[in-house]
Write a protein that holds these residues in place. Structure first.
Motif, PDB file in Angstrom:
ATOM      1  N   MET A  87       3.011   1.009   5.975  1.00 35.38           N
ATOM      2  CA  MET A  87       2.148   1.961   6.646  1.00 35.38           C
ATOM      3  C   MET A  87       0.945   2.252   5.760  1.00 35.38           C
ATOM      4  O   MET A  87       1.086   2.491   4.573  1.00 35.38           O
ATOM      5  CB  MET A  87       2.992   3.186   6.974  1.00 35.38           C
ATOM      6  CG  MET A  87       2.645   4.513   6.434  1.00 35.38           C
ATOM      7  SD  MET A  87       3.794   5.809   6.914  1.00 35.38           S
ATOM      8  CE  MET A  87       4.012   6.595   5.334  1.00 35.38           C
ATOM      9  N   GLU A  88      -0.242   2.161   6.362  1.00 37.40           N
ATOM     10  CA  GLU A  88      -1.471   2.431   5.627  1.00 37.40           C
ATOM     11  C   GLU A  88      -2.004   3.804   6.011  1.00 37.40           C
ATOM     12  O   GLU A  88      -1.986   4.180   7.179  1.00 37.40           O
ATOM     13  CB  GLU A  88      -2.550   1.398   5.950  1.00 37.40           C
ATOM     14  CG  GLU A  88      -3.808   1.581   5.101  1.00 37.40           C
ATOM     15  CD  GLU A  88      -5.092   1.106   5.761  1.00 37.40           C
ATOM     16  OE1 GLU A  88      -6.102   0.993   5.037  1.00 37.40           O
ATOM     17  OE2 GLU A  88      -5.103   0.877   6.983  1.00 37.40           O
ATOM     18  N   LEU A  89      -2.478   4.539   5.009  1.00 38.37           N
ATOM     19  CA  LEU A  89      -3.135   5.808   5.230  1.00 38.37           C
ATOM     20  C   LEU A  89      -4.613   5.676   4.870  1.00 38.37           C
ATOM     21  O   LEU A  89      -4.975   4.883   3.997  1.00 38.37           O
ATOM     22  CB  LEU A  89      -2.505   6.910   4.375  1.00 38.37           C
ATOM     23  CG  LEU A  89      -1.018   7.204   4.624  1.00 38.37           C
ATOM     24  CD1 LEU A  89      -0.489   8.187   3.589  1.00 38.37           C
ATOM     25  CD2 LEU A  89      -0.799   7.733   6.023  1.00 38.37           C
ATOM     26  N   ILE A  90      -5.453   6.471   5.537  1.00 36.35           N
ATOM     27  CA  ILE A  90      -6.876   6.506   5.228  1.00 36.35           C
ATOM     28  C   ILE A  90      -7.254   7.945   4.902  1.00 36.35           C
ATOM     29  O   ILE A  90      -7.081   8.845   5.719  1.00 36.35           O
ATOM     30  CB  ILE A  90      -7.725   5.984   6.407  1.00 36.35           C
ATOM     31  CG1 ILE A  90      -7.390   4.511   6.687  1.00 36.35           C
ATOM     32  CG2 ILE A  90      -9.212   6.154   6.109  1.00 36.35           C
ATOM     33  CD1 ILE A  90      -8.124   3.934   7.881  1.00 36.35           C
ATOM     34  N   ASP A  91      -7.762   8.141   3.699  1.00 37.54           N
ATOM     35  CA  ASP A  91      -8.242   9.450   3.246  1.00 37.54           C
ATOM     36  C   ASP A  91      -9.690   9.566   3.695  1.00 37.54           C
ATOM     37  O   ASP A  91     -10.571   8.885   3.163  1.00 37.54           O
ATOM     38  CB  ASP A  91      -8.126   9.538   1.728  1.00 37.54           C
ATOM     39  CG  ASP A  91      -8.421  10.924   1.172  1.00 37.54           C
ATOM     40  OD1 ASP A  91      -8.987  11.750   1.914  1.00 37.54           O
ATOM     41  OD2 ASP A  91      -8.095  11.164  -0.002  1.00 37.54           O
ATOM     42  N   ILE A  92      -9.969  10.443   4.671  1.00 41.58           N
ATOM     43  CA  ILE A  92     -11.320  10.504   5.237  1.00 41.58           C
ATOM     44  C   ILE A  92     -12.272  11.370   4.426  1.00 41.58           C
ATOM     45  O   ILE A  92     -13.458  11.433   4.743  1.00 41.58           O
ATOM     46  CB  ILE A  92     -11.306  10.997   6.695  1.00 41.58           C
ATOM     47  CG1 ILE A  92     -10.938  12.485   6.756  1.00 41.58           C
ATOM     48  CG2 ILE A  92     -10.403  10.135   7.560  1.00 41.58           C
ATOM     49  CD1 ILE A  92     -11.609  13.237   7.876  1.00 41.58           C
ATOM     50  N   GLY A  93     -11.772  12.027   3.370  1.00 41.25           N
ATOM     51  CA  GLY A  93     -12.644  12.891   2.572  1.00 41.25           C
ATOM     52  C   GLY A  93     -12.163  12.991   1.138  1.00 41.25           C
ATOM     53  O   GLY A  93     -11.292  13.803   0.829  1.00 41.25           O
ATOM     54  N   HIS A 100       0.851   4.509  -3.129  1.00 43.83           N
ATOM     55  CA  HIS A 100       1.337   5.501  -2.167  1.00 43.83           C
ATOM     56  C   HIS A 100       0.819   5.242  -0.756  1.00 43.83           C
ATOM     57  O   HIS A 100       0.864   6.132   0.100  1.00 43.83           O
ATOM     58  CB  HIS A 100       0.940   6.907  -2.633  1.00 43.83           C
ATOM     59  CG  HIS A 100       1.724   7.379  -3.821  1.00 43.83           C
ATOM     60  ND1 HIS A 100       1.439   6.971  -5.107  1.00 43.83           N
ATOM     61  CD2 HIS A 100       2.804   8.205  -3.922  1.00 43.83           C
ATOM     62  CE1 HIS A 100       2.291   7.535  -5.946  1.00 43.83           C
ATOM     63  NE2 HIS A 100       3.129   8.288  -5.260  1.00 43.83           N
ATOM     64  N   GLY A 101       0.342   4.021  -0.518  1.00 35.74           N
ATOM     65  CA  GLY A 101      -0.006   3.622   0.833  1.00 35.74           C
ATOM     66  C   GLY A 101      -1.393   3.986   1.304  1.00 35.74           C
ATOM     67  O   GLY A 101      -1.715   3.789   2.477  1.00 35.74           O
ATOM     68  N   VAL A 102      -2.228   4.530   0.404  1.00 33.00           N
ATOM     69  CA  VAL A 102      -3.584   4.908   0.800  1.00 33.00           C
ATOM     70  C   VAL A 102      -4.494   3.710   0.547  1.00 33.00           C
ATOM     71  O   VAL A 102      -4.939   3.468  -0.575  1.00 33.00           O
ATOM     72  CB  VAL A 102      -4.067   6.145   0.024  1.00 33.00           C
ATOM     73  CG1 VAL A 102      -5.445   6.582   0.527  1.00 33.00           C
ATOM     74  CG2 VAL A 102      -3.070   7.292   0.165  1.00 33.00           C
ATOM     75  N   GLY A 103      -4.748   2.957   1.608  1.00 31.51           N
ATOM     76  CA  GLY A 103      -5.476   1.712   1.456  1.00 31.51           C
ATOM     77  C   GLY A 103      -6.975   1.864   1.459  1.00 31.51           C
ATOM     78  O   GLY A 103      -7.691   1.119   0.797  1.00 31.51           O
ATOM     79  N   ARG A 104      -7.477   2.841   2.228  1.00 34.58           N
ATOM     80  CA  ARG A 104      -8.923   3.022   2.330  1.00 34.58           C
ATOM     81  C   ARG A 104      -9.269   4.498   2.199  1.00 34.58           C
ATOM     82  O   ARG A 104      -8.491   5.371   2.583  1.00 34.58           O
ATOM     83  CB  ARG A 104      -9.435   2.464   3.667  1.00 34.58           C
ATOM     84  CG  ARG A 104      -9.415   0.948   3.709  1.00 34.58           C
ATOM     85  CD  ARG A 104      -9.846   0.399   5.060  1.00 34.58           C
ATOM     86  NE  ARG A 104      -8.764   0.441   6.043  1.00 34.58           N
ATOM     87  CZ  ARG A 104      -8.842  -0.064   7.263  1.00 34.58           C
ATOM     88  NH1 ARG A 104      -9.963  -0.635   7.672  1.00 34.58           N
ATOM     89  NH2 ARG A 104      -7.819   0.007   8.093  1.00 34.58           N
ATOM     90  N   ALA A 152       0.452   6.464  11.482  1.00 33.64           N
ATOM     91  CA  ALA A 152      -0.173   5.443  12.327  1.00 33.64           C
ATOM     92  C   ALA A 152      -1.281   6.042  13.191  1.00 33.64           C
ATOM     93  O   ALA A 152      -2.352   5.444  13.365  1.00 33.64           O
ATOM     94  CB  ALA A 152       0.885   4.777  13.200  1.00 33.64           C
ATOM     95  N   THR A 153      -1.034   7.229  13.722  1.00 34.04           N
ATOM     96  CA  THR A 153      -2.020   7.877  14.583  1.00 34.04           C
ATOM     97  C   THR A 153      -3.287   8.231  13.821  1.00 34.04           C
ATOM     98  O   THR A 153      -4.407   7.944  14.267  1.00 34.04           O
ATOM     99  CB  THR A 153      -1.428   9.145  15.214  1.00 34.04           C
ATOM    100  OG1 THR A 153      -0.337   8.781  16.072  1.00 34.04           O
ATOM    101  CG2 THR A 153      -2.464   9.906  16.019  1.00 34.04           C
ATOM    102  N   THR A 154      -3.130   8.861  12.661  1.00 34.58           N
ATOM    103  CA  THR A 154      -4.310   9.291  11.909  1.00 34.58           C
ATOM    104  C   THR A 154      -5.085   8.094  11.363  1.00 34.58           C
ATOM    105  O   THR A 154      -6.326   8.137  11.288  1.00 34.58           O
ATOM    106  CB  THR A 154      -3.924  10.248  10.773  1.00 34.58           C
ATOM    107  OG1 THR A 154      -2.938   9.629   9.923  1.00 34.58           O
ATOM    108  CG2 THR A 154      -3.353  11.541  11.325  1.00 34.58           C
ATOM    109  N   THR A 155      -4.393   7.024  11.014  1.00 32.19           N
ATOM    110  CA  THR A 155      -5.081   5.820  10.544  1.00 32.19           C
ATOM    111  C   THR A 155      -5.890   5.186  11.672  1.00 32.19           C
ATOM    112  O   THR A 155      -7.060   4.810  11.493  1.00 32.19           O
ATOM    113  CB  THR A 155      -4.077   4.820   9.958  1.00 32.19           C
ATOM    114  OG1 THR A 155      -3.473   5.403   8.794  1.00 32.19           O
ATOM    115  CG2 THR A 155      -4.758   3.517   9.564  1.00 32.19           C
ATOM    116  N   ALA A 156      -5.280   5.073  12.836  1.00 31.40           N
ATOM    117  CA  ALA A 156      -6.002   4.517  13.988  1.00 31.40           C
ATOM    118  C   ALA A 156      -7.202   5.387  14.348  1.00 31.40           C
ATOM    119  O   ALA A 156      -8.289   4.878  14.672  1.00 31.40           O
ATOM    120  CB  ALA A 156      -5.059   4.381  15.180  1.00 31.40           C
TER     121      ALA A 156
END
Length: 270
Positions: free
Chosen positions: A1-7, A29-33, A249-253
């Motif tokens: 599962m990939e996470l995206i930190d938007i800030g 820890h899965g934070v890819g971008r 998955a929802t927040t990454t999408a």
């Protein structure tokens, strides 16, 4: 599962000495971008430089935070517009209003906010917005740009139920941070996050600020970093009554769609 930190404020001086290690821990820890926040003229240039140095992993925003609104000159406006010509720049901001500290006069804040919203109109890019203790004026300024803006996220949401529903009524996105994990001032968010429609939910650390207070064992330092986004998502999923994998998955999408990032997990290099 990939996470995206938007800030993530990765241009902050506290990351200058160990950014590679910070990015490695994020990957573990899965934070890819991550989207690197530009919150001043200087900071926006640094955000772009970081995104260019880490293509596909880091992206950038360019804006002037209300704390720095007095620096928003004609030259600054032209400078931001030039920065937004680069493909690594995925959103306008951080910009908005902050009457909690009033580090810049309110009239200067409003003017800088309006000028940056116009950049959003002219570029069609998403807006990465800040609001603290200024809800009425914030909504009044935004109404002046009704139907002309692209996607909007009110980042680091900490406000009231009324403010949340005002934002949701406009179909804006909501950014949730580790404020959720603060028993002193964020407890009300535990109930409010249940009302955010799944397609409007985004997650962020706002590092190096807002270290989640529910991390156990507690870190010996106070610097937040993107690796802790996984903890925030776990807390958020629990409060929403969802499986962690579903919230992730929802927040990454949502982040991919909001910022126009490629779908599918980015290569994660620890």
């Amino acid at each position: 599962m990939e996470l995206i930190d938007i800030g993530a404020n990765l241009g902050h001086e506290s990351f200058d000495h160990d950014l590679d290690a910070v990015l490695a821990r994020a990957a573990e820890h899965g934070v890819g971008r991550m989207v690197v926040t530009g919150a001043s003229r200087e900071g926006s240039h640094k955000a772009l430089a970081l995104a260019r140095a880490h293509p596909g992993r880091l992206f950038a925003t360019a804006g002037v935070h209300p704390h720095h609104a007095v620096e928003y000159t004609e030259e600054a406006d032209a400078e931001l517009r030039a920065l937004h010509s680069h493909p690594e720049m995925v959103a306008v901001g951080e910009c908005g209003l902050d009457y909690f500290r009033d580090f810049s006069p309110r009239h200067a804040q409003q003017r800088a906010f309006e000028r940056q919203l116009q950049i959003g109109v002219d570029t069609g890019k998403p807006l990465f917005l800040h609001q603290r203790d200024a809800h009425a004026d914030f909504m009044a300024v935004m109404r002046g740009f009704r139907d002309r803006l692209g996607p909007v996220v009110v980042h680091c949401f900490t406000d009231t139920r009324e403010a949340l529903f005002d934002y949701l009524d406009q179909d804006w996105h909501i950014g949730i941070t580790g404020w959720l994990c603060d028993e002193r001032r964020g407890e009300h968010l535990r109930e409010l996050v249940r009302h955010i429609p799944a397609q409007r939910l985004l997650v962020e650390t706002d590092s190096p600020y807002l270290m989640p207070r529910t991390i156990r064992p507690r870190p010996t330092h106070r610097r937040n970093e993107p690796m802790y986004l996984a903890h925030i998502v776990e807390e958020l999923a629990r409060d929403r009554g969802e499986a962690v994998a579903d919230t992730a998955a929802t927040t990454t999408a949502n982040a991919c769609r909001f910022f126009g990032l490629p779908e599918g997990a980015a290569p994660i290099r620890a």
